[in-house]
Motif scaffolding. Structure first.
Motif, PDB file in Angstrom:
ATOM      1  N   SER A 255      -1.887 100.738  27.508  1.00 39.35           N
ATOM      2  CA  SER A 255      -1.336 101.621  26.472  1.00 39.35           C
ATOM      3  C   SER A 255      -2.370 101.886  25.386  1.00 39.35           C
ATOM      4  O   SER A 255      -2.536 103.029  24.938  1.00 39.35           O
ATOM      5  CB  SER A 255      -0.087 100.982  25.852  1.00 39.35           C
ATOM      6  N   THR A 256      -3.061 100.839  24.963  1.00 41.39           N
ATOM      7  CA  THR A 256      -4.060 100.975  23.899  1.00 41.39           C
ATOM      8  C   THR A 256      -5.179 101.928  24.296  1.00 41.39           C
ATOM      9  O   THR A 256      -5.580 102.801  23.524  1.00 41.39           O
ATOM     10  CB  THR A 256      -4.657  99.600  23.541  1.00 41.39           C
ATOM     11  N   THR A 257      -5.678 101.801  25.519  1.00 38.45           N
ATOM     12  CA  THR A 257      -6.809 102.637  25.948  1.00 38.45           C
ATOM     13  C   THR A 257      -6.388 104.074  26.216  1.00 38.45           C
ATOM     14  O   THR A 257      -7.230 104.977  26.182  1.00 38.45           O
ATOM     15  CB  THR A 257      -7.472 102.049  27.204  1.00 38.45           C
ATOM     16  N   TYR A 258      -5.107 104.301  26.501  1.00 42.28           N
ATOM     17  CA  TYR A 258      -4.625 105.671  26.696  1.00 42.28           C
ATOM     18  C   TYR A 258      -4.298 106.347  25.371  1.00 42.28           C
ATOM     19  O   TYR A 258      -4.558 107.514  25.164  1.00 42.28           O
ATOM     20  CB  TYR A 258      -3.371 105.670  27.585  1.00 42.28           C
ATOM     21  N   VAL A 259      -3.703 105.561  24.464  1.00 39.46           N
ATOM     22  CA  VAL A 259      -3.212 106.156  23.221  1.00 39.46           C
ATOM     23  C   VAL A 259      -4.329 106.446  22.242  1.00 39.46           C
ATOM     24  O   VAL A 259      -4.388 107.491  21.615  1.00 39.46           O
ATOM     25  CB  VAL A 259      -2.155 105.229  22.576  1.00 39.46           C
ATOM     26  N   GLN A 260      -5.272 105.508  22.113  1.00 40.12           N
ATOM     27  CA  GLN A 260      -6.319 105.673  21.101  1.00 40.12           C
ATOM     28  C   GLN A 260      -7.635 105.148  21.651  1.00 40.12           C
ATOM     29  O   GLN A 260      -7.839 103.940  21.745  1.00 40.12           O
ATOM     30  CB  GLN A 260      -5.939 104.920  19.815  1.00 40.12           C
ATOM     31  N   GLU A 261      -8.527 106.042  22.010  1.00 41.99           N
ATOM     32  CA  GLU A 261      -9.766 105.661  22.693  1.00 41.99           C
ATOM     33  C   GLU A 261     -10.652 104.784  21.826  1.00 41.99           C
ATOM     34  O   GLU A 261     -11.293 103.864  22.313  1.00 41.99           O
ATOM     35  CB  GLU A 261     -10.534 106.921  23.111  1.00 41.99           C
ATOM     36  N   ASP A 262     -10.721 105.046  20.524  1.00 42.73           N
ATOM     37  CA  ASP A 262     -11.656 104.343  19.656  1.00 42.73           C
ATOM     38  C   ASP A 262     -11.006 103.186  18.897  1.00 42.73           C
ATOM     39  O   ASP A 262     -11.517 102.735  17.882  1.00 42.73           O
ATOM     40  CB  ASP A 262     -12.277 105.325  18.647  1.00 42.73           C
ATOM     41  N   ASN A 263      -9.856 102.720  19.373  1.00 40.50           N
ATOM     42  CA  ASN A 263      -9.182 101.598  18.727  1.00 40.50           C
ATOM     43  C   ASN A 263      -9.992 100.323  18.942  1.00 40.50           C
ATOM     44  O   ASN A 263     -10.081  99.811  20.059  1.00 40.50           O
ATOM     45  CB  ASN A 263      -7.773 101.442  19.314  1.00 40.50           C
ATOM     46  N   LYS A 264     -10.572  99.807  17.872  1.00 45.27           N
ATOM     47  CA  LYS A 264     -11.432  98.629  17.996  1.00 45.27           C
ATOM     48  C   LYS A 264     -10.656  97.386  18.412  1.00 45.27           C
ATOM     49  O   LYS A 264     -11.235  96.425  18.921  1.00 45.27           O
ATOM     50  CB  LYS A 264     -12.149  98.381  16.668  1.00 45.27           C
ATOM     51  N   LEU A 265      -9.343  97.389  18.205  1.00 49.15           N
ATOM     52  CA  LEU A 265      -8.524  96.240  18.564  1.00 49.15           C
ATOM     53  C   LEU A 265      -8.159  96.215  20.045  1.00 49.15           C
ATOM     54  O   LEU A 265      -7.434  95.331  20.496  1.00 49.15           O
ATOM     55  CB  LEU A 265      -7.254  96.219  17.713  1.00 49.15           C
TER      56      LEU A 265
ATOM     57  N   LEU B 156       3.565 106.401  26.858  1.00 48.00           N
ATOM     58  CA  LEU B 156       3.102 105.147  26.271  1.00 48.00           C
ATOM     59  C   LEU B 156       3.162 105.184  24.752  1.00 48.00           C
ATOM     60  O   LEU B 156       3.430 104.168  24.101  1.00 48.00           O
ATOM     61  CB  LEU B 156       1.667 104.848  26.744  1.00 48.00           C
ATOM     62  N   ARG B 157       2.918 106.348  24.164  1.00 47.54           N
ATOM     63  CA  ARG B 157       3.035 106.476  22.711  1.00 47.54           C
ATOM     64  C   ARG B 157       4.479 106.223  22.261  1.00 47.54           C
ATOM     65  O   ARG B 157       4.726 105.632  21.215  1.00 47.54           O
ATOM     66  CB  ARG B 157       2.596 107.879  22.270  1.00 47.54           C
ATOM     67  N   ARG B 158       5.421 106.658  23.093  1.00 50.06           N
ATOM     68  CA  ARG B 158       6.830 106.521  22.741  1.00 50.06           C
ATOM     69  C   ARG B 158       7.244 105.046  22.669  1.00 50.06           C
ATOM     70  O   ARG B 158       8.023 104.636  21.812  1.00 50.06           O
ATOM     71  CB  ARG B 158       7.675 107.241  23.791  1.00 50.06           C
ATOM     72  N   TYR B 159       6.705 104.211  23.588  1.00 50.97           N
ATOM     73  CA  TYR B 159       7.108 102.803  23.628  1.00 50.97           C
ATOM     74  C   TYR B 159       6.361 101.926  22.622  1.00 50.97           C
ATOM     75  O   TYR B 159       6.738 100.778  22.403  1.00 50.97           O
ATOM     76  CB  TYR B 159       6.900 102.253  25.050  1.00 50.97           C
ATOM     77  N   LYS B 160       5.309 102.432  22.044  1.00 49.54           N
ATOM     78  CA  LYS B 160       4.551 101.741  20.995  1.00 49.54           C
ATOM     79  C   LYS B 160       4.118 100.329  21.416  1.00 49.54           C
ATOM     80  O   LYS B 160       4.295  99.355  20.696  1.00 49.54           O
ATOM     81  CB  LYS B 160       5.383 101.669  19.708  1.00 49.54           C
ATOM     82  N   LEU B 161       3.567 100.239  22.631  1.00 52.12           N
ATOM     83  CA  LEU B 161       3.087  98.947  23.130  1.00 52.12           C
ATOM     84  C   LEU B 161       1.660  98.658  22.677  1.00 52.12           C
ATOM     85  O   LEU B 161       1.197  97.526  22.794  1.00 52.12           O
ATOM     86  CB  LEU B 161       3.150  98.935  24.661  1.00 52.12           C
TER      87      LEU B 161
END
Length: 632
Positions: A118-128, A73-78
């Motif tokens: 993708s967001t919840t897997y890549v960065q747990e604390d991403n407020k967006l 998921l990091r590779r696809y930058k979704l």
């Protein structure tokens, strides 16, 4: 090591418990097969499918899968907010200018779901990470609003538009000739927004519904994060809220109960400033909470009853869990939650009548108890060609049932996760969810969705924890289930499903032509018909509420029999659109109402053989001095 062994034992015991429950449920269904129609028995199989899903997740072992998924998921930058907003904006013109609104909405929801995962897997604390759920709610509700000229759902919106118009035209509530005169909160709020924004009453209700539902998703994130202090879990709960059939349906069908759920999430957020509920609440928060509670109380006569029941279960369980412990609860706020509405009802003398009316209504809906003297011998009348048979598979495997199956599976997993972690913070919500599941999920009892809606807030908390558990032991299955939810939820709340389920559906909106025809007919009736003219329920409430036809000029209680539709009055108002939807007369309360299907040829022959005195292409009036009727 000891903890791992204990968890493994619990997993095995819980799976066996689910298996035992499944076998018992099969025996119950087999026993009931002689008493209920086969479609109800087949429809009840969704619970077994939920058990299969949850057991499959529990016994799945996917080593290093979560890490591998995260790398891909990091590779696809979704996980990019610009991508999410671009998808949303690109779908809007397709929805507005083409007839592919449902397809575009499903595609948008699916892409936003993938981006959210993708967001919840890549960065747990991403407020967006809260952005995709809010955009999903917005696109689904906007699509439904844009695709209809005047959406009214189960007709309540028509009444609320009429009351709001009265407040706007008279500047006060004295013109309201119903119980809403003493429960005007919802309508005052809509009138204020209408005045400030310059929008008409109907558009105001629709816009406030969309914005308020987006707020529910955000409030659920804030509340669950305050309760569990875990961003990833809170994001998943907000996603389940954004794709919940209840939340989406009542977002467009924005009635006082819908407003009350928004206010209730605010009360929960205030009450859980610290744990347990109502502990150490600041004076400012207490005042704000009491204002919200009073607004709740005056918004609707049944709303607080519906909401205080699940909240009472939570408070009671927490009190039992902490029995004997030193209490720092702000008891004033807790007691006033119940005291304010009961005092207001008692002062108005409506508490007991309203409570018993609610109980009587639910008993009648559940068990079909009606007045014996007035019970029709036929529950369905078909005049002319029978309607197209609905798709049997689609009728049994509906989008709503698919969503219920997955959410119930997540609930089973959430309960297990709570027991394994011994996280007693969630125990009050687990018990509330178990009690509420009888009301929320489909059963032969036929409990109204508006009664179930307040309970969904509590159930989604536990189901969200179940998603977390599923992701930890079986990420692939968890992702697959979330993707299914993302695809199915826009279809579940779409009212235009004729392409996948042929058959006659209830009318839930007027297009611009239908609205203009009713408006034109109202002018003719007001000027030329001394009355009373008779018609069916939807025409009656529309002409009186939206277009100002006096009650003395129109009545909605025609006689329905095998020979047709007739009335003792001289005038009968009909619509050509009656052939596209099941019809309901407006019988007195307590009388079972038959469903009426009208064929095109039958209606055409009936009008041709009658004395037609008015027709604008969509609405017509037939006349007979001794009683008008529609029958060839």
């Amino acid at each position: 090591m000891q903890g791992s062994v204990t968890a493994e034992k619990l997993r095995g015991h819980y799976s066996k418990l689910l298996l035992a429950f499944g076998l018992s449920y099969v025996l119950i269904l087999a026993k009931l097969s002689n008493r209920f129609p086969i479609d109800i028995i087949i429809g009840g199989l969704y619970i077994l499918f939920s058990l299969v899903i949850s057991i499959s997740v529990l016994w799945s072992i996917e080593r290093n899968t979560a890490h591998n998924i995260s790398k891909k998921l990091r590779r696809y930058k979704l996980a990019d907010t610009r991508f999410q907003i671009s998808v949303f904006l690109l779908c809007l013109p397709i929805i507005y200018f083409t007839s592919y609104g449902v397809v575009a909405t499903v595609l948008c929801s699916l892409l936003l779901t993938i981006s959210f995962i993708s967001t919840t897997y890549v960065q747990e604390d991403n407020k967006l990470a809260i952005v995709p759920p809010i955009l999903i709610v917005a696109i689904i509700l906007i699509r439904k609003y844009i695709s209809t000229f005047f959406y009214f759902g189960d007709r309540d919106i028509i009444s609320h538009v009429g009351i709001t118009n009265k407040i706007l035209s008279t500047g006060g509530i004295n013109s309201i000739n119903s119980l809403y005169r003493v429960f005007p909160g919802y309508h005052i709020e809509m009138a204020i927004v209408s005045l400030v924004s310059g929008l008409n009453s109907h558009t105001t209700i629709m816009m406030v519904g969309i914005i308020a539902t987006c707020a529910v998703v955000l409030l659920m994130f804030l509340f669950s994060n305050r309760l569990m202090s875990n961003n990833r879990t809170s994001y998943l709960i907000s996603y389940l809220s954004a794709t919940s059939w209840f939340v989406l349906f009542f977002g467009n069908y924005f009635i006082p109960q819908s407003l009350a759920v928004v206010l209730t999430t605010c009360v929960l957020l205030i009450g859980y400033q610290s744990h347990p509920f109502t502990a150490k609440i600041s004076q400012r928060s207490t005042i704000l909470g009491l204002i919200i509670l009073f607004t709740l109380t005056i918004s609707h006569h049944l709303t607080v009853i519906l909401l205080l029941v699940p909240l009472s279960v939570v408070v009671l369980v927490e009190a039992l869990l902490r029995y004997g412990e030193p209490s720092e609860n702000n008891s004033i706020f807790l007691y006033l939650m119940f005291l304010i509405p009961i005092t207001y009802w008692s002062f108005l003398g409506v508490f007991i009548p309203v409570f018993f009316r609610l109980a009587q209504l639910q008993i009648r809906l559940t068990f079909g108890i009606i007045t014996p003297q007035t019970q029709p011998t036929i529950s369905t009348y078909i005049f002319g060609t029978p309607p197209a048979e609905p798709n049997l598979v689609f009728s049994l495997i509906t989008p709503q049932l698919i969503l219920s199956t997955i959410i119930l599976a997540f609930l089973f997993l959430g309960i297990r996760y709570t027991l394994e972690r011994q996280d007693w913070t969630l125990l009050p919500f687990v018990i509330t969810s178990i009690v509420g599941s009888i009301i929320i999920f489909p059963t032969p009892l036929g409990i109204s969705s508006r009664f179930a809606y307040p309970w969904i807030l509590f159930l989604l908390l536990v189901a969200g924890v179940g998603v977390v558990h599923a992701r930890s032991v079986s990420p692939k299955q968890a992702i697959a289930l979330l993707l299914i939810i993302g695809v199915v939820s826009p279809v579940a709340v779409a009212d235009d499903q004729q392409h996948i389920n042929p058959g006659i559906e209830e009318q839930v909106s007027f297009n611009q032509q239908e609205y203009s025809q009713l408006q034109s007919a109202s002018g003719h009736i007001t000027e030329n018909i001394a009355g009373p003219a008779t018609t069916l329920r939807l025409v009656d409430i529309s002409l009186r509420t939206l277009f100002g036809v006096e009650k003395s000029q129109i009545d909605a209680a025609p006689a329905i029999g095998e020979e047709g539709i007739k009335t003792d009055s001289s005038y009968l108002i009909y619509r050509s659109n009656w052939t596209n939807h099941p019809l309901e007369p407006n019988y007195p309360e307590g009388i079972s109402e038959p469903t009426v299907f009208v064929g095109e040829e039958w209606l055409s022959d009936s009008v041709y053989s009658a004395n037609q005195i008015y027709d604008n292409g969509g609405v017509g009036i037939v006349w007979n001095r001794s009683g008008a009727s529609l029958n060839p």
